[in-house]
Design a protein around this motif. Structure first.
Motif, PDB file in Angstrom:
ATOM      1  N   PHE A 238      28.344 -29.308  -8.173  1.00  0.00           N
ATOM      2  CA  PHE A 238      29.455 -30.272  -8.285  1.00  0.00           C
ATOM      3  C   PHE A 238      29.632 -30.710  -9.737  1.00  0.00           C
ATOM      4  CE2 PHE A 238      31.081 -34.590  -8.452  1.00  0.00           C
ATOM      5  CZ  PHE A 238      32.201 -34.515  -7.643  1.00  0.00           C
ATOM      6  N   PHE A 239      28.545 -31.056 -10.403  1.00  0.00           N
ATOM      7  CA  PHE A 239      28.627 -31.496 -11.798  1.00  0.00           C
ATOM      8  C   PHE A 239      29.107 -30.368 -12.713  1.00  0.00           C
ATOM      9  CE2 PHE A 239      25.268 -35.080 -11.307  1.00  0.00           C
ATOM     10  CZ  PHE A 239      26.252 -35.892 -10.767  1.00  0.00           C
ATOM     11  N   THR A 240      28.668 -29.150 -12.419  1.00  0.00           N
ATOM     12  CA  THR A 240      29.088 -28.011 -13.231  1.00  0.00           C
ATOM     13  C   THR A 240      30.589 -27.766 -13.087  1.00  0.00           C
ATOM     14  OG1 THR A 240      26.905 -26.986 -12.948  1.00  0.00           O
ATOM     15  CG2 THR A 240      28.707 -25.573 -13.703  1.00  0.00           C
ATOM     16  N   ALA A 241      31.063 -27.797 -11.837  1.00  0.00           N
ATOM     17  CA  ALA A 241      32.505 -27.617 -11.600  1.00  0.00           C
ATOM     18  C   ALA A 241      33.306 -28.730 -12.262  1.00  0.00           C
ATOM     19  CB  ALA A 241      32.774 -27.584 -10.097  1.00  0.00           C
TER      20      ALA A 241
ATOM     21  N   ILE B  81      26.916 -35.847 -22.994  1.00  0.00           N
ATOM     22  CA  ILE B  81      26.159 -36.365 -21.848  1.00  0.00           C
ATOM     23  C   ILE B  81      26.442 -35.526 -20.602  1.00  0.00           C
ATOM     24  CG2 ILE B  81      25.990 -38.300 -20.243  1.00  0.00           C
ATOM     25  CD1 ILE B  81      26.240 -40.175 -22.573  1.00  0.00           C
ATOM     26  N   ASP B  82      27.708 -35.194 -20.372  1.00  0.00           N
ATOM     27  CA  ASP B  82      28.062 -34.380 -19.206  1.00  0.00           C
ATOM     28  C   ASP B  82      27.377 -33.016 -19.261  1.00  0.00           C
ATOM     29  OD1 ASP B  82      29.631 -36.454 -18.371  1.00  0.00           O
ATOM     30  OD2 ASP B  82      31.517 -35.589 -19.071  1.00  0.00           O
ATOM     31  N   PHE B  83      27.269 -32.455 -20.466  1.00  0.00           N
ATOM     32  CA  PHE B  83      26.608 -31.157 -20.611  1.00  0.00           C
ATOM     33  C   PHE B  83      25.101 -31.282 -20.369  1.00  0.00           C
ATOM     34  CE2 PHE B  83      24.478 -28.016 -23.399  1.00  0.00           C
ATOM     35  CZ  PHE B  83      24.913 -26.862 -22.760  1.00  0.00           C
ATOM     36  N   LEU B  84      24.499 -32.349 -20.901  1.00  0.00           N
ATOM     37  CA  LEU B  84      23.059 -32.561 -20.707  1.00  0.00           C
ATOM     38  C   LEU B  84      22.721 -32.866 -19.249  1.00  0.00           C
ATOM     39  CD1 LEU B  84      22.153 -34.698 -23.855  1.00  0.00           C
ATOM     40  CD2 LEU B  84      21.709 -32.266 -23.461  1.00  0.00           C
ATOM     41  N   ALA B  85      23.738 -33.279 -18.472  1.00  0.00           N
ATOM     42  CA  ALA B  85      23.501 -33.591 -17.065  1.00  0.00           C
ATOM     43  C   ALA B  85      23.286 -32.340 -16.225  1.00  0.00           C
ATOM     44  CB  ALA B  85      24.677 -34.394 -16.506  1.00  0.00           C
ATOM     45  N   ILE B  86      23.727 -31.195 -16.730  1.00  0.00           N
ATOM     46  CA  ILE B  86      23.590 -29.951 -15.962  1.00  0.00           C
ATOM     47  C   ILE B  86      22.639 -28.958 -16.619  1.00  0.00           C
ATOM     48  CG2 ILE B  86      25.872 -30.173 -14.931  1.00  0.00           C
ATOM     49  CD1 ILE B  86      26.931 -28.185 -16.957  1.00  0.00           C
ATOM     50  N   LEU B  87      22.451 -29.067 -17.925  1.00  0.00           N
ATOM     51  CA  LEU B  87      21.616 -28.094 -18.641  1.00  0.00           C
ATOM     52  C   LEU B  87      20.179 -28.025 -18.130  1.00  0.00           C
ATOM     53  CD1 LEU B  87      21.315 -26.053 -20.933  1.00  0.00           C
ATOM     54  CD2 LEU B  87      20.813 -27.979 -22.472  1.00  0.00           C
ATOM     55  N   PRO B  88      19.489 -29.157 -17.910  1.00  0.00           N
ATOM     56  CA  PRO B  88      18.085 -29.073 -17.469  1.00  0.00           C
ATOM     57  C   PRO B  88      17.884 -28.293 -16.178  1.00  0.00           C
ATOM     58  CG  PRO B  88      18.585 -31.290 -18.192  1.00  0.00           C
ATOM     59  CD  PRO B  88      19.892 -30.554 -18.143  1.00  0.00           C
ATOM     60  N   PHE B  89      18.857 -28.354 -15.271  1.00  0.00           N
ATOM     61  CA  PHE B  89      18.686 -27.627 -13.999  1.00  0.00           C
ATOM     62  C   PHE B  89      18.608 -26.124 -14.257  1.00  0.00           C
ATOM     63  CE2 PHE B  89      20.475 -25.256 -10.454  1.00  0.00           C
ATOM     64  CZ  PHE B  89      19.690 -25.705  -9.401  1.00  0.00           C
ATOM     65  N   TYR B  90      19.497 -25.615 -15.087  1.00  0.00           N
ATOM     66  CA  TYR B  90      19.500 -24.180 -15.358  1.00  0.00           C
ATOM     67  C   TYR B  90      18.289 -23.773 -16.193  1.00  0.00           C
ATOM     68  CZ  TYR B  90      24.232 -24.464 -13.553  1.00  0.00           C
ATOM     69  OH  TYR B  90      25.320 -24.678 -12.733  1.00  0.00           O
ATOM     70  N   LEU B  91      17.828 -24.669 -17.068  1.00  0.00           N
ATOM     71  CA  LEU B  91      16.611 -24.374 -17.817  1.00  0.00           C
ATOM     72  C   LEU B  91      15.395 -24.352 -16.899  1.00  0.00           C
ATOM     73  CD1 LEU B  91      17.028 -26.512 -21.073  1.00  0.00           C
ATOM     74  CD2 LEU B  91      17.237 -24.034 -20.841  1.00  0.00           C
ATOM     75  N   SER B  92      15.431 -25.190 -15.846  1.00  0.00           N
ATOM     76  CA  SER B  92      14.295 -25.255 -14.927  1.00  0.00           C
ATOM     77  C   SER B  92      14.108 -23.962 -14.137  1.00  0.00           C
ATOM     78  CB  SER B  92      14.476 -26.425 -13.955  1.00  0.00           C
ATOM     79  OG  SER B  92      15.567 -26.196 -13.076  1.00  0.00           O
ATOM     80  N   LEU B  93      15.137 -23.117 -14.096  1.00  0.00           N
ATOM     81  CA  LEU B  93      14.987 -21.820 -13.431  1.00  0.00           C
ATOM     82  C   LEU B  93      13.998 -20.936 -14.175  1.00  0.00           C
ATOM     83  CD1 LEU B  93      18.749 -21.096 -12.583  1.00  0.00           C
ATOM     84  CD2 LEU B  93      16.994 -22.096 -11.102  1.00  0.00           C
ATOM     85  N   PHE B  94      13.842 -21.190 -15.486  1.00  0.00           N
ATOM     86  CA  PHE B  94      12.910 -20.428 -16.317  1.00  0.00           C
ATOM     87  C   PHE B  94      11.699 -21.271 -16.728  1.00  0.00           C
ATOM     88  CE2 PHE B  94      17.274 -19.019 -17.050  1.00  0.00           C
ATOM     89  CZ  PHE B  94      17.195 -17.677 -16.703  1.00  0.00           C
ATOM     90  N   PHE B  95      11.943 -22.574 -16.915  1.00  0.00           N
ATOM     91  CA  PHE B  95      10.867 -23.504 -17.299  1.00  0.00           C
ATOM     92  C   PHE B  95      10.888 -24.670 -16.320  1.00  0.00           C
ATOM     93  CE2 PHE B  95      12.754 -21.571 -21.088  1.00  0.00           C
ATOM     94  CZ  PHE B  95      11.673 -20.852 -21.573  1.00  0.00           C
ATOM     95  N   PRO B  96      10.149 -24.594 -15.220  1.00  0.00           N
ATOM     96  CA  PRO B  96      10.232 -25.597 -14.137  1.00  0.00           C
ATOM     97  C   PRO B  96      10.041 -27.043 -14.585  1.00  0.00           C
ATOM     98  CG  PRO B  96       8.964 -23.695 -13.423  1.00  0.00           C
ATOM     99  CD  PRO B  96       9.207 -23.508 -14.889  1.00  0.00           C
ATOM    100  N   ILE B  97       9.226 -27.267 -15.601  1.00  0.00           N
ATOM    101  CA  ILE B  97       8.929 -28.638 -16.007  1.00  0.00           C
ATOM    102  C   ILE B  97      10.167 -29.352 -16.548  1.00  0.00           C
ATOM    103  CG2 ILE B  97       8.297 -28.026 -18.363  1.00  0.00           C
ATOM    104  CD1 ILE B  97       6.663 -30.715 -16.129  1.00  0.00           C
ATOM    105  N   THR B  98      11.160 -28.581 -17.043  1.00  0.00           N
ATOM    106  CA  THR B  98      12.349 -29.194 -17.649  1.00  0.00           C
ATOM    107  C   THR B  98      13.271 -29.847 -16.623  1.00  0.00           C
ATOM    108  OG1 THR B  98      13.550 -27.088 -17.542  1.00  0.00           O
ATOM    109  CG2 THR B  98      12.325 -27.555 -19.564  1.00  0.00           C
ATOM    110  N   LYS B  99      12.998 -29.660 -15.338  1.00  0.00           N
ATOM    111  CA  LYS B  99      13.876 -30.260 -14.325  1.00  0.00           C
ATOM    112  C   LYS B  99      13.844 -31.781 -14.380  1.00  0.00           C
ATOM    113  CE  LYS B  99      10.523 -30.352 -10.499  1.00  0.00           C
ATOM    114  NZ  LYS B  99      10.262 -29.893  -9.117  1.00  0.00           N
ATOM    115  N   TYR B 100      12.748 -32.334 -14.891  1.00  0.00           N
ATOM    116  CA  TYR B 100      12.648 -33.792 -14.961  1.00  0.00           C
ATOM    117  C   TYR B 100      13.564 -34.385 -16.038  1.00  0.00           C
ATOM    118  CZ  TYR B 100       8.670 -33.215 -11.869  1.00  0.00           C
ATOM    119  OH  TYR B 100       7.876 -32.897 -10.797  1.00  0.00           O
ATOM    120  N   PHE B 101      14.080 -33.527 -16.913  1.00  0.00           N
ATOM    121  CA  PHE B 101      15.070 -33.992 -17.885  1.00  0.00           C
ATOM    122  C   PHE B 101      16.404 -34.305 -17.208  1.00  0.00           C
ATOM    123  CE2 PHE B 101      12.285 -31.836 -21.020  1.00  0.00           C
ATOM    124  CZ  PHE B 101      12.124 -32.901 -21.896  1.00  0.00           C
TER     125      PHE B 101
END
Length: 275
Positions: free
Chosen positions: A74-77, A100-120
């Motif tokens: 939803f946020f990405t769309a 801010i809107d970009f940072l709201a979705i970036l950590p999720f996609y990074l977490s696909l490769f680096f799981p710890i980043t999901k907490y961002f």
């Protein structure tokens, strides 16, 4: 916040409709969209917090993941639609809320490769600042800018104060290292400086404490000094805010009326121009 002249809708009708829903809050659909957005931000933040609790994560991990995927889609769309509906896309992308809107979705996609980043994803809480626009509280944002300006104008004084505080902490910490004679918690000067910083800021963790009479006496002096030191930056910023407020106040040169709104151009008593 977003300004109307900064975000000009495209010629297509659907772009105009989406633009008004996403960027405006003057329609029922626009307000509903913003309320849904805020609800999803709170839900996402709650999920991130619960994922850090092992008991809940063990039982609801799969549900957490599914909900987080839905929210991120939803946020990405929404982010993509914000860009599509604008003529000056670069202006939004590099704006405060665009980042801010970009940072709201970036950590999720990074977490696909680096799981710890999901907490961002907790950075999504910054999107709650849109509540000021949704509920017509822009005056609060202006007050926030007033405080930020005061902090910026007094930054040099604060830097000097922090430098003095660091020097003071190093000197006192070194003295305690000599006084305590390598006792537990004071085995080195860096550890003693750590104790000095904790003490002068009145935090007082209690993990390190002096044992000699002279060391305790220095601790008392340092703690008493800490109460005085804490008030210094507050006084600096307060004085700057007071001076700035006095500069903003308008007075009618003709009748002396000082009850003039910030955006007023003429005196409400005699009609004299004040700008």
């Amino acid at each position: 916040m977003e300004k109307e002249h900064d975000f000009i809708p495209g010629r297509e009708r659907w772009k105009r409709e989406i633009f008004r829903i996403i960027f405006k809050a003057d329609t029922k659909r626009g307000k509903l969209f913003d309320l849904i957005l805020l609800a999803l931000i709170l839900l996402s933040t709650f999920i991130i917090m619960m994922e850090s609790v092992s008991i809940f994560d063990a039982k609801l991990h799969r549900i957490f993941i599914i909900v987080e995927i839905i929210i991120t889609v939803f946020f990405t769309a929404e982010y993509v639609l914000r860009i599509i509906t604008l003529r000056n896309k670069k202006l939004y992308i590099f704006s405060f809320f665009g980042i801010i809107d970009f940072l709201a979705i970036l950590p999720f996609y990074l977490s696909l490769f680096f799981p710890i980043t999901k907490y961002f994803l907790i950075l999504r809480m910054l999107r709650m600042l849109r509540v000021f626009r949704i509920f017509n509280l822009l005056d609060f944002m202006n007050d926030g800018k007033f405080i930020v300006t005061a902090l910026k104008n007094s930054s040099r004084k604060i830097y000097i104060f922090l430098m003095f505080l660091m020097i003071f902490s190093v000197i006192v910490g070194s003295m305690m290292f000599m006084v305590e004679g390598h006792r537990e918690g004071f085995e080195s000067i860096p550890q003693s400086v750590y104790w000095a910083v904790v003490t002068v800021t009145t935090v007082g963790y209690g993990d390190v404490s002096p044992g000699t009479p002279l060391g305790k006496f220095l601790s008392v002096l340092l703690m008493l000094a800490g109460y005085s030191i804490i008030a210094v930056p507050t006084g600096i910023v307060t004085a700057e805010m007071r001076a700035k407020r006095q500069n903003l106040e308008k007075t009618c040169p003709r009748c002396g009326n000082d009850d003039i709104d910030d955006d007023a151009r003429f005196c409400k008593i005699c009609g004299e121009k004040v700008v």
